[in-house]
Enzyme design. Structure first.
Site, short mmCIF file in Angstrom:
data_model
loop_
_atom_site.label_atom_id
_atom_site.label_comp_id
_atom_site.label_asym_id
_atom_site.label_seq_id
_atom_site.Cartn_x
_atom_site.Cartn_y
_atom_site.Cartn_z
N HIS A 6 -7.84 9.96 4.67
CA HIS A 6 -7.09 9.03 5.50
C HIS A 6 -7.18 9.43 6.98
O HIS A 6 -7.26 10.62 7.32
CB HIS A 6 -5.61 9.03 5.12
CG HIS A 6 -5.31 8.39 3.80
ND1 HIS A 6 -4.98 9.11 2.67
CD2 HIS A 6 -5.26 7.09 3.43
CE1 HIS A 6 -4.74 8.28 1.67
NE2 HIS A 6 -4.91 7.05 2.10
N ASP A 54 1.78 4.96 -5.60
CA ASP A 54 1.10 6.22 -5.32
C ASP A 54 1.87 7.38 -5.94
O ASP A 54 2.82 7.89 -5.37
CB ASP A 54 0.97 6.41 -3.81
CG ASP A 54 0.23 7.69 -3.45
OD1 ASP A 54 -0.15 8.44 -4.36
OD2 ASP A 54 0.02 7.92 -2.23
N ASP A 71 0.85 -1.19 0.00
CA ASP A 71 0.00 0.00 0.00
C ASP A 71 0.89 1.25 0.00
O ASP A 71 1.82 1.35 0.79
CB ASP A 71 -0.89 -0.02 1.24
CG ASP A 71 -1.98 1.04 1.19
OD1 ASP A 71 -2.42 1.39 0.08
OD2 ASP A 71 -2.40 1.49 2.27
N HIS A 81 -9.55 4.73 -0.58
CA HIS A 81 -8.64 4.82 0.56
C HIS A 81 -9.32 5.63 1.66
O HIS A 81 -10.22 6.41 1.38
CB HIS A 81 -7.33 5.49 0.14
CG HIS A 81 -6.45 4.63 -0.69
ND1 HIS A 81 -5.12 4.40 -0.37
CD2 HIS A 81 -6.68 3.94 -1.82
CE1 HIS A 81 -4.58 3.60 -1.29
NE2 HIS A 81 -5.51 3.31 -2.18
N GLY A 82 -8.88 5.44 2.90
CA GLY A 82 -9.53 6.16 3.99
C GLY A 82 -10.95 5.68 4.22
O GLY A 82 -11.83 6.46 4.59
N ASN A 130 -10.21 0.46 1.60
CA ASN A 130 -9.09 0.32 2.53
C ASN A 130 -9.56 0.73 3.92
O ASN A 130 -10.07 1.84 4.11
CB ASN A 130 -7.91 1.20 2.11
CG ASN A 130 -7.21 0.69 0.88
OD1 ASN A 130 -7.65 -0.27 0.24
ND2 ASN A 130 -6.12 1.34 0.51
#
Length: 275
Positions: free
Chosen positions: A174, A104, A82, A202-203, A225
């Protein structure tokens, strides 16, 4: 079942209208509990090693831990890097036995992000594993602000970066500890209309559970995630175990008491994605 790639678990999710949990690992105790939770409800699971985890435990060690759990599991398990920020991060993960690489490049200009992500995707695919990229920037609670994903840029990224999954910024943040926010459904719909790749949030801890369920069923979002809410469960269980007996000092006996609470929290998370 055994060790599988990200594509192996996301393509069925995309076809059948559910999502898979990308559960953020920090150590042996939580990753073991996550696999136990997945087995309890017969769900695939994605074990994720992010930057914080990698600062504490080297990638070659994490790769062996993930693979050991996967090879002894009764459900599909993905070993996922990740937020790999460099080609070297991703190459080390690949060499360490990971089956999925998330590069990323979201802080970089669009074309640079595409070029660098495509290079990682080519390396991953040549090795028979998967690649996730990110377009738009997902910020941090009390930190960097987000930059929402532009649907036209998402379409270009999905086509040219050749990723197996695409993380997007649609109101997610996040490290959010509450679930009082919500995602931008109009932006998600616009991205959905111009892309075919599985989408990633994400988050995910900050997304209301009912919205997670809805999006898993009705959109191309196939991966959420989840880290913060599971870390909170671990921290609470660890605090209770430590405070229960001031004389106890053996770390193994203390850490054992985190297993059941974290497993139950992970089961709750994973069940929501299955409808």
């Amino acid at each position: 079942m055994s060790l599988v790639t990200l594509k192996d678990v996301l393509q069925p999710a995309l076809r059948e209208g559910y999502a898979v949990g990308g559960l953020v690992c920090l150590g042996w105790e939580d990753m073991r509990a996550y696999v136990a939770a997945a087995e309890a409800i017969n769900s695939p699971v994605i074990l994720q090693a992010g930057p914080g985890c990698r600062e504490h435990t080297p990638l070659p060690v994490l790769g062996k831990m993930f693979r050991h759990l996967a090879e002894n599991a009764s459900v599909p398990v993905v070993a996922h890097l990740d937020h790999g920020y460099t080609f070297e991060d991703c190459k080390i993960a690949l060499d360490s036995g990971f089956t999925s690489l998330m590069f990323d490049g979201s802080r970089k200009p669009l074309n640079q992000n595409i070029d660098e992500t495509a290079k990682i995707a080519d390396m991953a695919h040549a090795a028979g594993i998967s690649c996730e990229g990110e377009i738009g920037f997902v910020g941090y609670a009390d930190g960097e602000a987000s930059a929402g994903t532009d649907p036209e840029e998402a379409a270009k990224f999905a086509k040219e970066a050749n990723v197996d999954a695409m993380a997007i910024s649609v109101g997610n943040v996040h490290l959010q500890q509450d679930k009082e926010g919500g995602l931008d459904l109009d932006r998600i719909k616009a991205i959905d209309q111009v892309t075919e790749v599985p989408l990633v949030i994400h988050g995910g801890s900050g997304v209301p559970v009912e919205q997670r369920k809805l999006l898993a069923r009705t959109s191309s979002i196939c991966k959420f995630n989840i880290g913060t809410e599971l870390r909170m469960a671990f921290g609470s269980a660890l605090r209770d175990a430590v405070n229960k007996d001031d004389e106890r000092f053996d770390r193994v006996s203390i850490l054992k008491e985190t297993h059941d609470p974290v497993m139950q929290a992970a089961k709750t998370v994973l069940q929501a994605f299955r409808g």
